[in-house]
Design a protein around this motif. Structure first.
Motif, PDB file in Angstrom:
ATOM      1  N   PRO A   1       0.842  -1.211   0.000  1.00  0.00           N
ATOM      2  CA  PRO A   1       0.000   0.000   0.000  1.00  0.00           C
ATOM      3  C   PRO A   1       0.871   1.253   0.000  1.00  0.00           C
ATOM      4  N   GLY A   2       0.435   2.252  -0.695  1.00  0.00           N
ATOM      5  CA  GLY A   2       1.170   3.511  -0.756  1.00  0.00           C
ATOM      6  C   GLY A   2       2.154   3.551  -1.905  1.00  0.00           C
ATOM      7  N   ASP A   3       2.804   4.672  -2.050  1.00  0.00           N
ATOM      8  CA  ASP A   3       3.777   4.900  -3.114  1.00  0.00           C
ATOM      9  C   ASP A   3       5.146   4.403  -2.640  1.00  0.00           C
ATOM     10  N   VAL A   4       5.633   3.331  -3.236  1.00  0.00           N
ATOM     11  CA  VAL A   4       6.926   2.761  -2.852  1.00  0.00           C
ATOM     12  C   VAL A   4       7.952   2.878  -3.981  1.00  0.00           C
ATOM     13  N   THR A   5       7.770   3.866  -4.832  1.00  0.00           N
ATOM     14  CA  THR A   5       8.651   4.019  -5.987  1.00  0.00           C
ATOM     15  C   THR A   5      10.075   4.404  -5.599  1.00  0.00           C
ATOM     16  N   ARG A   6      10.291   4.891  -4.395  1.00  0.00           N
ATOM     17  CA  ARG A   6      11.648   5.246  -3.963  1.00  0.00           C
ATOM     18  C   ARG A   6      12.399   4.033  -3.430  1.00  0.00           C
ATOM     19  N   ASN A   7      11.784   2.880  -3.420  1.00  0.00           N
ATOM     20  CA  ASN A   7      12.449   1.701  -2.897  1.00  0.00           C
ATOM     21  C   ASN A   7      13.751   1.458  -3.657  1.00  0.00           C
ATOM     22  N   GLY A   8      14.834   1.334  -2.896  1.00  0.00           N
ATOM     23  CA  GLY A   8      16.131   1.097  -3.512  1.00  0.00           C
ATOM     24  C   GLY A   8      16.894   2.359  -3.834  1.00  0.00           C
ATOM     25  N   THR A   9      16.367   3.511  -3.432  1.00  0.00           N
ATOM     26  CA  THR A   9      17.087   4.766  -3.626  1.00  0.00           C
ATOM     27  C   THR A   9      17.067   5.524  -2.303  1.00  0.00           C
ATOM     28  N   TYR A  10      18.104   6.273  -2.023  1.00  0.00           N
ATOM     29  CA  TYR A  10      18.128   7.066  -0.800  1.00  0.00           C
ATOM     30  C   TYR A  10      18.990   8.297  -1.004  1.00  0.00           C
ATOM     31  N   THR A  11      18.798   9.257  -0.125  1.00  0.00           N
ATOM     32  CA  THR A  11      19.569  10.490  -0.158  1.00  0.00           C
ATOM     33  C   THR A  11      20.286  10.657   1.182  1.00  0.00           C
ATOM     34  N   ASP A  12      21.162  11.641   1.250  1.00  0.00           N
ATOM     35  CA  ASP A  12      21.813  11.950   2.527  1.00  0.00           C
ATOM     36  C   ASP A  12      20.773  12.350   3.566  1.00  0.00           C
ATOM     37  N   ALA A  13      19.725  13.035   3.120  1.00  0.00           N
ATOM     38  CA  ALA A  13      18.653  13.427   4.051  1.00  0.00           C
ATOM     39  C   ALA A  13      17.963  12.189   4.622  1.00  0.00           C
ATOM     40  N   ASP A  14      17.786  11.146   3.801  1.00  0.00           N
ATOM     41  CA  ASP A  14      17.199   9.886   4.292  1.00  0.00           C
ATOM     42  C   ASP A  14      18.100   9.262   5.357  1.00  0.00           C
ATOM     43  N   ILE A  15      19.414   9.292   5.124  1.00  0.00           N
ATOM     44  CA  ILE A  15      20.379   8.744   6.075  1.00  0.00           C
ATOM     45  C   ILE A  15      20.269   9.491   7.407  1.00  0.00           C
ATOM     46  N   GLU A  16      20.270  10.800   7.330  1.00  0.00           N
ATOM     47  CA  GLU A  16      20.216  11.623   8.542  1.00  0.00           C
ATOM     48  C   GLU A  16      18.906  11.423   9.299  1.00  0.00           C
ATOM     49  N   ALA A  17      17.793  11.357   8.584  1.00  0.00           N
ATOM     50  CA  ALA A  17      16.487  11.159   9.235  1.00  0.00           C
ATOM     51  C   ALA A  17      16.421   9.796   9.909  1.00  0.00           C
ATOM     52  N   ALA A  18      16.887   8.765   9.225  1.00  0.00           N
ATOM     53  CA  ALA A  18      16.868   7.420   9.806  1.00  0.00           C
ATOM     54  C   ALA A  18      17.778   7.355  11.030  1.00  0.00           C
ATOM     55  N   ALA A  19      18.947   7.949  10.934  1.00  0.00           N
ATOM     56  CA  ALA A  19      19.884   7.939  12.061  1.00  0.00           C
ATOM     57  C   ALA A  19      19.282   8.646  13.271  1.00  0.00           C
ATOM     58  N   ALA A  20      18.638   9.774  13.046  1.00  0.00           N
ATOM     59  CA  ALA A  20      18.013  10.512  14.155  1.00  0.00           C
ATOM     60  C   ALA A  20      16.909   9.679  14.804  1.00  0.00           C
ATOM     61  N   GLU A  21      16.114   9.016  13.971  1.00  0.00           N
ATOM     62  CA  GLU A  21      15.027   8.174  14.492  1.00  0.00           C
ATOM     63  C   GLU A  21      15.588   7.005  15.308  1.00  0.00           C
ATOM     64  N   TYR A  22      16.575   6.322  14.758  1.00  0.00           N
ATOM     65  CA  TYR A  22      17.143   5.164  15.451  1.00  0.00           C
ATOM     66  C   TYR A  22      17.897   5.583  16.722  1.00  0.00           C
ATOM     67  N   LYS A  23      18.531   6.757  16.666  1.00  0.00           N
ATOM     68  CA  LYS A  23      19.228   7.255  17.849  1.00  0.00           C
ATOM     69  C   LYS A  23      18.215   7.565  18.957  1.00  0.00           C
ATOM     70  N   ALA A  24      17.100   8.202  18.585  1.00  0.00           N
ATOM     71  CA  ALA A  24      16.058   8.533  19.566  1.00  0.00           C
ATOM     72  C   ALA A  24      15.471   7.271  20.186  1.00  0.00           C
ATOM     73  N   ASP A  25      15.358   6.215  19.386  1.00  0.00           N
ATOM     74  CA  ASP A  25      14.825   4.938  19.884  1.00  0.00           C
ATOM     75  C   ASP A  25      15.896   4.093  20.567  1.00  0.00           C
ATOM     76  N   GLN A  26      17.143   4.572  20.552  1.00  0.00           N
ATOM     77  CA  GLN A  26      18.295   3.900  21.169  1.00  0.00           C
ATOM     78  C   GLN A  26      18.482   2.473  20.647  1.00  0.00           C
ATOM     79  N   LEU A  27      18.360   2.317  19.325  1.00  0.00           N
ATOM     80  CA  LEU A  27      18.557   1.002  18.722  1.00  0.00           C
ATOM     81  C   LEU A  27      20.045   0.723  18.565  1.00  0.00           C
ATOM     82  N   ASN A  28      20.408  -0.555  18.697  1.00  0.00           N
ATOM     83  CA  ASN A  28      21.797  -0.936  18.436  1.00  0.00           C
ATOM     84  C   ASN A  28      21.945  -1.280  16.956  1.00  0.00           C
ATOM     85  N   ALA A  29      23.149  -1.591  16.527  1.00  0.00           N
ATOM     86  CA  ALA A  29      23.426  -1.829  15.110  1.00  0.00           C
ATOM     87  C   ALA A  29      22.592  -2.970  14.533  1.00  0.00           C
ATOM     88  N   LEU A  30      22.420  -4.045  15.305  1.00  0.00           N
ATOM     89  CA  LEU A  30      21.621  -5.179  14.821  1.00  0.00           C
ATOM     90  C   LEU A  30      20.150  -4.792  14.688  1.00  0.00           C
TER      91      LEU A  30
END
Length: 180
Positions: A117-146
């Protein structure tokens, strides 16, 4: 010429044609291309294997899997340079089942089978902004590398990245998230 980037005319909705400007001729009669963003927006498998006549043969989540699928198709012994009707007459019953099973080992599926469901046309592509957003989210959730690795495999745009690209993105996110 094999490996050459070229225009590819794919058939959509019966007889309509859509030109893909940057397809790769992967083998005689077979092309690999990324689905254009305005086509099949609900299909997460953005990489297609197409016959020179324009019809889709299979789709894959990752580019590298589409090329593995081409290898399987070439090994089938079918002459993919023939016209569409001749190939359709050749591939029937057990041959279809056999090819489908073999392609599944390369993570290739029938076209249109990976609906999300939804628009998944960006699957397999990413930007530096995507990296930064994901890192901020995972850091806030205190996830480990695994945990980050596991979460990324199920999230657009990461799930469709080829292995090396995925590893690079994961490493960048882990570093920015200060994950151990």
């Amino acid at each position: 010429m094999i490996g050459e980037v070229t225009e590819y005319s794919m058939v959509i909705h019966g007889e309509q044609r859509y030109t893909v400007p940057d397809a790769i001729q992967a083998a005689p009669g077979l092309f690999v291309f990324r689905m254009p963003a305005d086509q099949s927006i609900n299909c997460a498998a953005r990489w297609r294997i197409g016959h020179h006549g324009g019809l889709a043969i299979a789709e894959a989540m990752r580019r590298e899997d589409a090329f593995k699928g081409v290898e399987i198709l070439v090994q089938s012994g079918i002459d993919w340079t023939q016209d569409t009707e001749t190939i359709q007459d050749t591939i029937k019953g057990d041959t279809v089942s056999d090819l489908t099973a073999k392609l599944s080992w390369a993570w290739c599926e029938s076209p249109g089978s990976s609906y999300m469901p939804g628009d998944v046309t960006r699957n397999g592509t990413y930007t530096d902004a995507d990296i930064e957003a994901a890192a901020a989210e995972y850091k806030a959730d205190q996830l480990n590398a695994l945990e980050i690795l596991t979460a990324m495999t199920h999230t657009v745009p990461w799930m469709g990245l080829d292995t090396e690209d995925f590893n690079e993105a994961h490493n960048r996110i882990v570093e920015l998230a200060d994950a151990a």
